[in-house]
Design a protein around this motif. Structure first.
Motif, PDB file in Angstrom:
ATOM      1  N   ALA A 195       0.933  -1.361  -0.037  1.00 15.08           N
ATOM      2  CA  ALA A 195      -0.097  -0.082   0.074  1.00 15.08           C
ATOM      3  C   ALA A 195       0.904   1.391  -0.182  1.00 15.08           C
ATOM      4  CB  ALA A 195      -0.887   0.086   1.312  1.00 15.08           C
ATOM      5  N   PHE A 196       2.113   1.198   0.630  1.00 19.33           N
ATOM      6  CA  PHE A 196       3.090   2.554   0.708  1.00 19.33           C
ATOM      7  C   PHE A 196       3.294   2.665  -0.678  1.00 19.33           C
ATOM      8  CE2 PHE A 196       7.276   3.827   0.867  1.00 19.33           C
ATOM      9  CZ  PHE A 196       7.122   5.019   1.843  1.00 19.33           C
ATOM     10  N   GLY A 197       4.000   1.594  -1.569  1.00 22.51           N
ATOM     11  CA  GLY A 197       4.187   1.869  -2.785  1.00 22.51           C
ATOM     12  C   GLY A 197       3.107   2.526  -3.452  1.00 22.51           C
ATOM     13  N   ILE A 198       2.097   1.682  -3.485  1.00 22.10           N
ATOM     14  CA  ILE A 198       0.857   2.413  -4.365  1.00 22.10           C
ATOM     15  C   ILE A 198       0.666   3.568  -3.822  1.00 22.10           C
ATOM     16  CG2 ILE A 198      -1.598   2.027  -4.697  1.00 22.10           C
ATOM     17  CD1 ILE A 198      -1.035  -1.096  -4.391  1.00 22.10           C
ATOM     18  N   GLY A 199       0.415   4.104  -2.861  1.00 20.96           N
ATOM     19  CA  GLY A 199       0.278   5.432  -2.404  1.00 20.96           C
ATOM     20  C   GLY A 199       1.355   6.461  -2.942  1.00 20.96           C
ATOM     21  N   THR A 200       2.586   6.030  -2.769  1.00 20.72           N
ATOM     22  CA  THR A 200       3.578   6.931  -3.409  1.00 20.72           C
ATOM     23  C   THR A 200       3.452   7.136  -4.662  1.00 20.72           C
ATOM     24  OG1 THR A 200       5.080   6.209  -1.514  1.00 20.72           O
ATOM     25  CG2 THR A 200       6.030   7.072  -3.408  1.00 20.72           C
ATOM     26  N   THR A 201       3.084   6.195  -5.638  1.00 20.10           N
ATOM     27  CA  THR A 201       3.260   6.440  -7.170  1.00 20.10           C
ATOM     28  C   THR A 201       1.841   7.222  -7.470  1.00 20.10           C
ATOM     29  OG1 THR A 201       3.648   5.387  -9.145  1.00 20.10           O
ATOM     30  CG2 THR A 201       1.796   4.310  -7.834  1.00 20.10           C
ATOM     31  N   GLU A 202       0.651   6.948  -6.682  1.00 24.85           N
ATOM     32  CA  GLU A 202      -0.573   7.840  -6.962  1.00 24.85           C
ATOM     33  C   GLU A 202      -0.358   9.149  -7.045  1.00 24.85           C
ATOM     34  OE1 GLU A 202      -5.253   7.533  -5.927  1.00 24.85           O
ATOM     35  OE2 GLU A 202      -3.617   6.755  -4.442  1.00 24.85           O
ATOM     36  N   PHE A 203       0.375   9.713  -5.914  1.00 21.77           N
ATOM     37  CA  PHE A 203       0.373  11.051  -5.487  1.00 21.77           C
ATOM     38  C   PHE A 203       1.495  11.835  -5.903  1.00 21.77           C
ATOM     39  CE2 PHE A 203      -2.673   9.285  -2.363  1.00 21.77           C
ATOM     40  CZ  PHE A 203      -3.843  10.250  -2.820  1.00 21.77           C
ATOM     41  N   VAL A 204       2.630  11.035  -6.029  1.00 21.13           N
ATOM     42  CA  VAL A 204       4.027  11.842  -6.128  1.00 21.13           C
ATOM     43  C   VAL A 204       4.051  12.431  -7.750  1.00 21.13           C
ATOM     44  CG1 VAL A 204       5.252   9.861  -7.637  1.00 21.13           C
ATOM     45  CG2 VAL A 204       6.647  11.525  -6.351  1.00 21.13           C
ATOM     46  N   MET A 205       3.127  12.167  -8.562  1.00 23.05           N
ATOM     47  CA  MET A 205       3.157  12.758  -9.929  1.00 23.05           C
ATOM     48  C   MET A 205       2.688  14.330  -9.731  1.00 23.05           C
ATOM     49  SD  MET A 205       3.761  12.736 -12.958  1.00 23.05           S
ATOM     50  CE  MET A 205       4.030  11.204 -13.593  1.00 23.05           C
ATOM     51  N   MET A 206       1.918  14.378  -8.880  1.00 25.49           N
ATOM     52  CA  MET A 206       1.495  15.762  -8.534  1.00 25.49           C
ATOM     53  C   MET A 206       2.544  16.872  -8.315  1.00 25.49           C
ATOM     54  SD  MET A 206      -2.203  15.259  -6.294  1.00 25.49           S
ATOM     55  CE  MET A 206      -3.495  13.651  -6.866  1.00 25.49           C
ATOM     56  N   GLY A 207       3.408  16.497  -7.407  1.00 22.42           N
ATOM     57  CA  GLY A 207       4.771  17.140  -7.029  1.00 22.42           C
ATOM     58  C   GLY A 207       5.682  17.103  -8.268  1.00 22.42           C
TER      59      GLY A 207
END
Length: 409
Positions: A12-24
């Protein structure tokens, strides 16, 4: 709690990171691929599209695959999608790679929620699901800022290479720690679709769409509001967003035990609290310390809705819960898109930077109304926990390998 839940949390940590990191990373990607930032924003939508499509599709295709194998296959697809993102030569292939990376998101959380609930005894199932979701919230505090910083200094491609490495680590953890759980007896696409079509399941999904849209109506414009209205510097926005992540983590931690004790009251309280916090945020938007407190409470109230909603939908689709649980993550992403659109429409209409807070409050109230209606239609049934008759639980004293050999594949 079983150590196997750690494997789900890491995934879940990996999935959450890739989901939101694109915004930054949008400015970095736009500059490198010679496009505009608004055009690069389609990469966020591409991932969401993958989630919405992939959740029901992959769950249906994998309905007869043993649960452990299914989780590993989904994480493998996630890893390939992030590796493809890192290697994409131009913007078009990157959009396709982001869709690919998003495809397993909802299916993983759907299957993972069912597995988590089967790993613990009745009465602790919501805590188990919340433990998995904890990886998603920690990603917002640690994973996304660290990955953004990495991308800004070493290039955005390095970020997705690291996320792909996290995917490989998660696959290894799943293979080692998750017991071999066969599909639910009699599971199949027809049974899953019938369970998905149940009235209480559909009302639960509708609650997710409206209730969580209230969060994203505001979160999508929180940075702009913090700068334009509250007076924070642009360099302080990262701290504000980190506080939102802290609130999310606190909310998930509280939601697990509360949901195990009383599911519907927890859901009602979270949605009512969300609406109240959004109204307060509108009133105190010019006061820095009050905004910081409100942002923490916003993250907490918003994330407190996720566990009871997931458990409610799994409970009401108890004969075949996996597709319903996965579809809830499609609903979350529809809420993401719809809430952001409505919040943006309010700003575009000239109602001001704080107007999304009241839009979000109205959406949260609508979600609460749907939840209360569903509860009124369901008073004769116990919805505190997933029904034990349909959830064969692996004793906690068994390790993953012993459990796997004992149960078969």
């Amino acid at each position: 709690m079983p150590l196997a839940l750690l494997a789900l949390a890491v995934s879940a940590f990996g999935i959450g990171t890739t989901e939101f990191v694109m915004m930054g990373l949008l400015p970095n990607v736009a500059d490198d691929l010679h496009t505009s930032v608004p055009t690069a924003g389609y990469l966020v939508s591409a991932y969401a599209l993958g989630v919405v499509v992939g959740a029901p599709l992959l769950t249906a295709l994998g309905s007869r695959i043993p649960r452990k194998r299914m989780l590993i296959l989904l994480m493998a697809l996630f890893t390939v999608g992030n590796l493809a993102s890192a290697l994409a030569p131009t913007f078009g292939p990157l959009v396709a790679a982001r869709v690919l990376a998003g495809l397993p998101h909802g299916a993983f959380f759907g299957v993972g929620s069912v597995v988590a609930a089967r790993l613990v005894a009745p009465g602790r199932q919501a805590r188990a699901v919340a433990t998995m979701f904890l990886g998603l919230t920690v990603a917002n505090i640690v994973g996304v800022p660290a990955a953004t910083l990495l991308g800004q200094h070493l290039g955005w491609r390095a970020t997705f290479l690291v996320v792909a490495a996290i995917g490989l680590a998660a696959m290894a953890a799943l293979a080692r720690l998750i017991p071999r759980l066969p599909p639910e007896q009699g599971a199949g696409l027809g049974k899953e679709l019938r369970a998905l079509g149940g009235r209480q399941v559909l009302l639960g999904l509708l609650t997710t769409v409206f209730g969580f849209a209230g969060v994203f109506a505001v979160y999508s414009y929180l940075s702009a509001m913090a700068v334009e209205v509250t007076g924070f510097s642009e360099t302080s926005v990262t701290f504000v967003l980190a506080l939102f992540g802290v609130g999310m983590t606190l909310g998930v931690l509280a939601a697990g035990p509360l949901t195990d004790r009383a599911l519907r009251p927890t859901l009602y309280g979270a949605l009512a609290g969300l609406a109240a916090v959004l109204v307060v945020l509108d009133l105190v938007a010019h006061v820095k310390w009050a905004v910081l407190v409100a942002v923490v409470l916003l993250g907490a109230a918003g994330s407190m809705t996720s566990t009871p909603l997931q458990m409610l939908i799994m409970n009401k689709a108890k004969a075949a819960p996996t597709l319903a649980a996965a579809s809830n993550h499609s609903a979350f992403n529809l809420a993401n898109a719809g809430g952001a659109w409505l919040g943006g429409a309010a700003i575009a209409a000239g109602w001001g930077w704080t107007s999304p807070t009241l839009v979000g409050a109205a959406l949260a109230v609508a979600g609460l109304a749907i939840a209360v209606l569903a509860g009124a239609l369901d008073r004769g049934e116990d919805s505190r926990v997933v029904a034990g008759a349909h959830w064969e639980h692996v004793p906690q004293h068994q390790d993953a390998q012993t459990a796997g050999h004992a149960r078969g594949d």
